[in-house]
Design an enzyme around this catalytic site. Structure first.
Site, short mmCIF file in Angstrom:
data_model
loop_
_atom_site.label_atom_id
_atom_site.label_comp_id
_atom_site.label_asym_id
_atom_site.label_seq_id
_atom_site.Cartn_x
_atom_site.Cartn_y
_atom_site.Cartn_z
N GLY A 175 31.79 80.74 14.65
CA GLY A 175 31.47 82.04 14.08
C GLY A 175 30.29 82.67 14.80
O GLY A 175 29.57 82.00 15.55
N CYS A 176 30.07 83.95 14.57
CA CYS A 176 29.01 84.63 15.33
C CYS A 176 27.62 84.14 14.92
O CYS A 176 26.78 83.86 15.78
CB CYS A 176 29.13 86.14 15.20
SG CYS A 176 29.21 86.76 13.51
N TYR A 177 27.36 84.00 13.62
CA TYR A 177 26.07 83.47 13.20
C TYR A 177 25.87 82.03 13.69
O TYR A 177 24.80 81.69 14.22
CB TYR A 177 25.92 83.54 11.68
CG TYR A 177 25.56 84.90 11.13
CD1 TYR A 177 24.44 85.58 11.59
CD2 TYR A 177 26.32 85.50 10.14
CE1 TYR A 177 24.09 86.83 11.06
CE2 TYR A 177 25.98 86.74 9.60
CZ TYR A 177 24.87 87.40 10.07
OH TYR A 177 24.53 88.61 9.54
#
Lengths: 325, 325, 325, 325
Positions: free
Chosen positions: C131-133
């Protein structure tokens, strides 16, 4: 001090919200009713967390024209085509300013171009507030048309608006942040919905009308409209500026500027800023207007109209500086 | 594969930086020299932290035209009035594209309107890159002028540009974030600096010129120019679209769109997006162009010109999609 | 040069769109299939107007896992909970990178933290993209955990993301321009959906895990994530920097910076920028990471993973500088 | 109604401008003096085009402490290190609120944390207004420290500010639109200038202090500060919320919210919005505060302090809703 009871319909939208913000600062208006589709049942304070406690505790209603409290004034900000029927049911005792578009140039309603013809509005009970693009366009054109400095049949309006002008909650992602940010476009070429309203007012002030060109653009900012207008005429810059200054002498919300205005001059206020530049050799007259689309373009002008209708000083509750920066 | 040695002068500015970004992706250009006023002495990688290591370690020089390495190509992006003298000293062996404004319509230099007259540019050694506003304006006008669909003496250009068009490091706070954000204005009414360049090209393509009106606006976004042009002519929309499509047939960076283009279509690319709408009843022809001011409006077109000058396929290193969203 | 056939599922979203942009520049990948819910039936060029003609004419399909062409690689970017079933039907011959969240830490799928464990990914056929985070958080933490410089049980991650991270077309107005612009907020306090993924990887690298605090914030910008991480440890700044530099020696997309990184360093690229600052007297170690949420946080890392899976040099098609300004 | 004469020093900056905006709406304050470095000699109306005529015609002076008119109140907003000497010359008859940083925790000056200790401020004549970061940080921490719900020696403040917090006219391009837009960064790691002020107040309320960690970030928006604070304590969410609600009972500008606040809640106002979340299992207490850096963080709190100093009701002239959207 005289007090008037006020209601707002369409409180969930940007126009209704701005009307609330102004009314909260208005010494003679007391909000006792607020209605909104998506927010009915909740308290005003849950949508507007910086309201004073007396306003915050007002419960938002589902709009029912048959079950209104007694109101001196109703500010209506409903979606297009949804206000004719319900507003027709409301008692003549209640003055109405319709921010929406359904009553502009409709019989029985006064077109509320408040800076141009305040005397027509004073004491009336049904006012159709001008659209945001017309407010900026007509404010700039009125002095030129009145003084016959431009040909009313050859006017080009290049208009630019912030995104709040598109309203709230369209339901698609066209106005989503990542779509609009860092983007710029024209839309509705040669067929924008505000053209009839502008044309009718040009004809009213200028005698006749023909061939208006109106091109709206979407600008990546929240508030503000700038119109850049190209017209035909022999006047020079000084003559145009002077015409605007005399036409609007003593009009409290109109500022004729010595240089091109910024939309930020108007942010959060009911002011309109105008500027003119002309080149007689090319028979060109340029007119520029900057407003806040939610101020002079919606709720600001609505309260200005309400002040006129209620017999209050026109600037009451509106005489506050713009927000900067 | 043939390789050419390249230098960039003005690497600290936005135009020079964009040229660097494109050259870093170009298979035939090898950057061996970079000069910049404010960044001299530091390594390229300290200014552009995402560069490959071979480029990152290049040391930025103070520009000295007498001490250049042997270069096949120099991209110059210097402030106005600072390039004539130094560039005159550079050997004819080094091809030059001047992104700055000092050599436009100057003897010995070809005006690099690459999409319109590539054949004039092929093989030349001195090219003046069009300004950002002219690139957008002339790209839209060229087909109409060429096909004589509009009157070249009555053209109104309402142009809108992102803030990077103002350049970097002006030293005052006029372009500071808190000043520009949420603001919109016109500037330079009836006297913008790009007008002579546009007028000269209109005359070249359209036969004569007179009375151009050009109004630039500053838009709160970093990149992008949109020009909305109003001209006189009898053609209808279909005729204008067809004229543009035939004029630009096989031109790889021009896209004639079925609806009004967004500036975001062009972000980070060398493309220009065009659209036309006409109303013969009003003798009105509208032309719209959207570009990235740093792409087609500066470094993109500069590399397109370089490709033509060097005998490379025109799209080399430029055939990449725009960034979205 | 070897060529691989590629498909993208979820082409209407931001992740799928960014994958398309990268693939269009990739010398070894040939896009032959694109599927999307809202855009099925239209040509790719109508959604992405700056595509080359060969890509522009590809018709977008409705995704049907039983009717795929033969593909060497599929990039899937589907909404949460919509990819397990359809992707299970796809032949083992087709390698899959799932940008969506459904296969992270799922049996049979490799967690594609490409900068940290490229060897686990090389040659595999099913990769779950971080995921981006997590991409930003774990990239910063990995060297500290690996070198045991911080206590894995006391980590606070204060994360900030641009709006494109929320995806496209949510259908409500929560991410509308006028709502998000000029606003800033935290959300999902003590319960964000990315926490399990981060915790599992901390445990994998750091040995164990406990008590992660993760606070995401929404920032008024389109692209970019910055994570500011507070951990406990005795190391000083130099030791942390050195640990990161040795851990990531030769990793091409990781840049350990001498000062706090800007998200703009990474815009449009697959790079991650790291920085560390520590105060042994307070037992504090700070780690910062800046990425493009659509680059290293989605499509960039997906193509990096694809390169590893296909046996291509890891930087193929990704070695381009960020966009600036 | 009692009237007080007021002057503003530093009218060209953002803090001075916001003070002007508030004073223009204040029923008891009459601005008779304005001084500014860059704007001396021009009329107020030329810098603030939406001012009422009586204010617009005031001529901006060059600040000379020996040539002030008789003032009941002076609002000073001067650059750091430029106010000690001139303000020392001003008669005790003139109350002073110093928005700048030079008199915080200086003998003879009261630290103007108005929501926390109004009684210390009432009737005093020299008040040092808290900095914008401290205003947001201390507003959130005060109830927790007062009720001993957190350990004052282990506090981490992750603070995010809009760009106007950096002041106006720095003269370099670091805060230029094209640099800041679409960018996000941390700065001043482990050494921010506001730390001593925060530490001193933590010690005052919490008994002692040690080990504060403060990390400021620059956010691409004009106004607004959000602080996300991580502290140690055993209290649960309900206990923290209750502590804040009781601590701030009857304080008119503090709103303890049921969910994480947005900075936009506070735009253009003097309100502070607080929220708390805790996880006793991790000994974690989180505190969030959202303010307008020019409101509660500068001019709003300055006028609140002035009201207290002058014996006016605390909310006079400040009780207006935030701007939205």
């Amino acid at each position: 001090m005289s007090h008037f009871t006020v209601g707002i319909v369409g409180i969930s939208g940007y126009g209704g919200g701005e009307a609330l913000r102004i009314i909260a600062q208005h010494p003679n208006l007391r909000l006792i009713y607020a209605a909104g589709e998506s927010s009915a049942g909740s308290m005003l304070g849950s949508r507007f967390p910086s309201l004073r406690q007396d306003l915050a505790s007002l419960v938002i209603q589902k709009f029912d024209p048959d079950a209104l409290p007694e109101l001196d004034l109703l500010i209506a900000s409903l979606p297009t085509n949804q206000s004719r029927e319900p507003l027709a049911k409301i008692s003549e005792k209640t003055r109405i300013v319709d921010i929406g578009g359904d009553h502009r140039y409709v019989d029985g309603w006064t077109y509320g171009l408040a800076d141009v013809w305040p005397d027509k509005i004073r004491g009336t009970r049904r006012v159709a507030n001008p659209g945001c693009y017309p407010a900026a366009t007509l404010g700039a054109l009125a002095p030129l048309l009145h003084h016959k400095l431009i040909d009313p049949t050859h006017i080009i309006v290049d208009a630019k608006s912030g995104v709040s002008g598109a309203g709230r909650g369209s339901g698609d992602n066209k106005f989503g942040y990542a779509e609009v940010n860092e983007d710029l476009c024209a839309y509705g070429l040669l067929k924008h919905t505000h053209m009839p309203e502008i044309k009718q007012t040009i004809a009213t002030i200028g005698g006749h009308e023909d061939g208006l060109v109106f091109t709206p653009h979407l600008i990546p900012m929240t508030r503000g409209i700038l119109t850049t207008i190209y017209a035909r005429g022999e006047a020079d810059t000084a003559r145009c500026m002077e015409a605007a200054r005399s036409f609007y002498a003593d009009r409290p919300f109109v500022r004729v500027m010595d240089s091109a205005p910024h939309t930020k001059y108007a942010s959060g206020s009911n002011y309109i800023f105008l500027h003119y530049a002309a080149d007689p050799a090319r028979r060109l007259v340029m007119a520029l207007a900057a407003i806040d689309n939610l101020g002079k373009g919606a709720a600001g002008q609505a309260i200005q109209n309400a002040n006129l209708m209620l017999g209050l000083p026109e600037t009451t509750g509106l005489d506050t500086p713009s927000i900067w920066p």
